[in-house]
Design a protein around this motif. Structure first.
Motif, short mmCIF file in Angstrom:
data_model
loop_
_atom_site.label_atom_id
_atom_site.label_comp_id
_atom_site.label_asym_id
_atom_site.label_seq_id
_atom_site.Cartn_x
_atom_site.Cartn_y
_atom_site.Cartn_z
N GLN A 62 1.80 26.08 39.41
CA GLN A 62 0.74 25.10 39.63
C GLN A 62 0.10 24.60 38.35
OE1 GLN A 62 -2.20 26.99 42.11
NE2 GLN A 62 -2.47 28.71 40.72
N VAL A 63 -0.48 23.40 38.47
CA VAL A 63 -1.27 22.83 37.39
C VAL A 63 -2.71 22.87 37.84
CG1 VAL A 63 -1.76 20.74 36.06
CG2 VAL A 63 0.60 21.29 36.66
N LEU A 64 -3.58 23.46 37.01
CA LEU A 64 -4.99 23.53 37.36
C LEU A 64 -5.80 22.75 36.34
CD1 LEU A 64 -5.20 27.38 38.08
CD2 LEU A 64 -5.27 25.56 39.80
N LEU A 65 -6.57 21.78 36.82
CA LEU A 65 -7.48 21.04 35.95
C LEU A 65 -8.89 21.45 36.34
CD1 LEU A 65 -8.01 18.95 33.77
CD2 LEU A 65 -7.75 17.15 35.47
N ASN A 66 -9.59 22.08 35.42
CA ASN A 66 -10.92 22.66 35.70
C ASN A 66 -10.88 23.54 36.95
OD1 ASN A 66 -11.93 21.23 33.48
ND2 ASN A 66 -12.28 19.41 34.76
N GLY A 67 -9.83 24.31 37.05
CA GLY A 67 -9.73 25.26 38.15
C GLY A 67 -9.23 24.68 39.47
N PRO A 75 -8.14 9.84 38.62
CA PRO A 75 -8.76 9.18 37.47
C PRO A 75 -9.12 10.15 36.34
CG PRO A 75 -10.29 9.28 39.33
CD PRO A 75 -8.97 9.77 39.83
N ASP A 76 -9.06 11.45 36.63
CA ASP A 76 -9.33 12.42 35.56
C ASP A 76 -8.16 12.55 34.59
OD1 ASP A 76 -7.69 13.59 37.46
OD2 ASP A 76 -9.04 15.26 37.93
N ARG A 77 -7.02 11.91 34.94
CA ARG A 77 -5.86 11.92 34.04
C ARG A 77 -5.39 10.49 33.77
NH1 ARG A 77 -3.20 14.62 38.30
NH2 ARG A 77 -5.25 14.24 39.17
N GLY A 78 -5.51 10.08 32.51
CA GLY A 78 -5.02 8.75 32.12
C GLY A 78 -3.57 8.87 31.70
N PHE A 79 -2.78 7.81 31.93
CA PHE A 79 -1.36 7.90 31.61
C PHE A 79 -0.92 6.68 30.80
CE2 PHE A 79 3.16 8.50 32.17
CZ PHE A 79 3.31 9.87 32.40
N ALA A 149 -10.01 3.94 29.75
CA ALA A 149 -11.11 3.18 30.37
C ALA A 149 -11.79 3.94 31.51
CB ALA A 149 -10.60 1.83 30.86
N GLY A 150 -11.00 4.61 32.31
CA GLY A 150 -11.58 5.32 33.46
C GLY A 150 -12.16 6.68 33.08
N ARG A 151 -12.41 6.90 31.79
CA ARG A 151 -12.94 8.17 31.27
C ARG A 151 -12.17 9.38 31.79
NH1 ARG A 151 -18.07 5.77 31.92
NH2 ARG A 151 -19.05 5.37 29.91
N PRO A 152 -10.87 9.43 31.53
CA PRO A 152 -10.10 10.59 31.98
C PRO A 152 -10.51 11.83 31.20
CG PRO A 152 -8.79 9.31 30.45
CD PRO A 152 -10.06 8.54 30.67
N GLU A 153 -10.27 12.97 31.78
CA GLU A 153 -10.54 14.22 31.06
C GLU A 153 -9.38 14.54 30.13
OE1 GLU A 153 -12.80 17.19 32.30
OE2 GLU A 153 -13.01 16.56 34.38
N VAL A 154 -8.21 14.05 30.53
CA VAL A 154 -7.05 14.27 29.68
C VAL A 154 -6.17 13.02 29.68
CG1 VAL A 154 -6.04 15.64 31.55
CG2 VAL A 154 -4.97 15.72 29.33
#
Ligand SMILES: Nc1ncnc2c1ncn2[C@@H]1O[C@H](COP(=O)(O)OP(=O)(O)OP(=O)(O)O)[C@@H](O)[C@H]1O
Ligand SMILES: [Mg+2]
Length: 256
Positions: A62-67, A75-79, A149-154
């Motif tokens: 699994q991939v965990l982003l902030n748990g 939107p927490d991940r920009g690509f 732009a969408g203020r991604p965390e990563v």
């Protein structure tokens, strides 16, 4: 921000054959780090990045982003796609506003952020042009600030400079670094270019062609901006060149 990649496996089935692309790949990324995934063609870099993005699912792990487990794009991940993938029918301005509209960011906030991003990327005055009217560097900067732009965390980037020639590439690496230094968004960038990985990264994760095994997780301890000619820089380069040969399986046992 806390990103955990835990025991990720990916298996494809085709022509009655099982093809294990990734097997138990694990690493963690800390806030503000610039991490590169370096490895030979076909070793599973894009597969891993798109699993982190949520564009496809893993077979295991699994991939965990902030748990929180990643199950779909968000939107927490920009690509940033290879070849930029800007919307060719939209102007620069519309391209950058797109993720903010999708997130229902209030109009005034959107406009203010657009102005900030355009300034940051030195694209003032270009906002009404279409992507086809931009230089390669401008397209690349537009793609990066659209992803921001969408203020991604990563920020996830798949060979963002893959389509660019050698000299332009060095200039764009400097621009990318300058952009990142202003914002310090956590970055995972896929590349197969050793020099690019050293120039930009805090950390280089080297993947092997065999099941995406992590051969080394190397911290690049050089002050920024990095001086390509320096002895230490060249030392990293030699080390990674050797490692990449092993990753490719090109290194054969000397029988003599
Ligand atoms: N949808 C799919 N179905 C079957 N096999 C796939 C699929 N997607 C990727 N693969 C296989 O997985 C392996 C890894 O592909 P991937 O695109 O992740 O490599 P990569 O490391 O990004 O390579 P490159 O540097 O050339 O972009 C390849 O052998 C590819 O053929
Ligand atoms: Mg790829």
């Amino acid at each position: 921000m806390n990103l955990q990649i835990e025991n990720i496996s990916k298996v494809f089935f085709h022509a009655d054959k099982v093809h294990t692309v990734l097997k138990n790949v694990s690493f963690r990324v800390q806030e503000g780090q610039f991490v590169s995934l370096l490895g030979p063609s076909g070793c599973g870099k894009t597969t891993l990045l798109t699993i982190i993005a949520g564009f496809q699912t893993s077979t295991g792990g699994q991939v965990l982003l902030n748990g929180q487990e990643v199950t779909k794009p968000g939107p927490d991940r920009g690509f940033v796609f290879q070849n930029y993938a800007l919307f060719p029918w939209m102007t620069v301005r519309e391209n950058i506003l797109y993720p903010m509209k999708r997130q229902k960011m209030p109009r005034l906030e959107r406009e203010a952020r657009l102005d900030n991003l355009l300034t940051m990327a030195q694209l003032e005055g270009k906002e009404h042009l279409m992507p086809g009217q931009l230089s390669g560097g401008m397209k690349q900067r537009t793609a990066v600030i659209r992803a921001l732009a969408g203020r991604p965390e990563v920020l996830l980037m798949d060979e963002p400079l893959g389509a660019v020639d050698f000299q332009m590439r060095q200039i764009l690496q400097e621009e990318l670094e300058a952009l990142w230094l202003k914002d310090k968004t956590t970055v995972i960038m896929v590349t197969h270019d050793i020099d690019e990985a050293i120039f930009l990264s805090d950390r280089v994760i080297v993947m092997s062609a065999q099941e995406g095994e992590i051969l080394e997780d190397l911290a690049v301890m050089l002050p920024r901006p990095r001086v390509r000619k320096s002895g230490l820089y060249q030392g990293y380069k030699e080390h990674l060149t050797e490692l990449l040969q092993i990753a490719q399986g090109a290194k054969t046992v000397n029988l003599a």
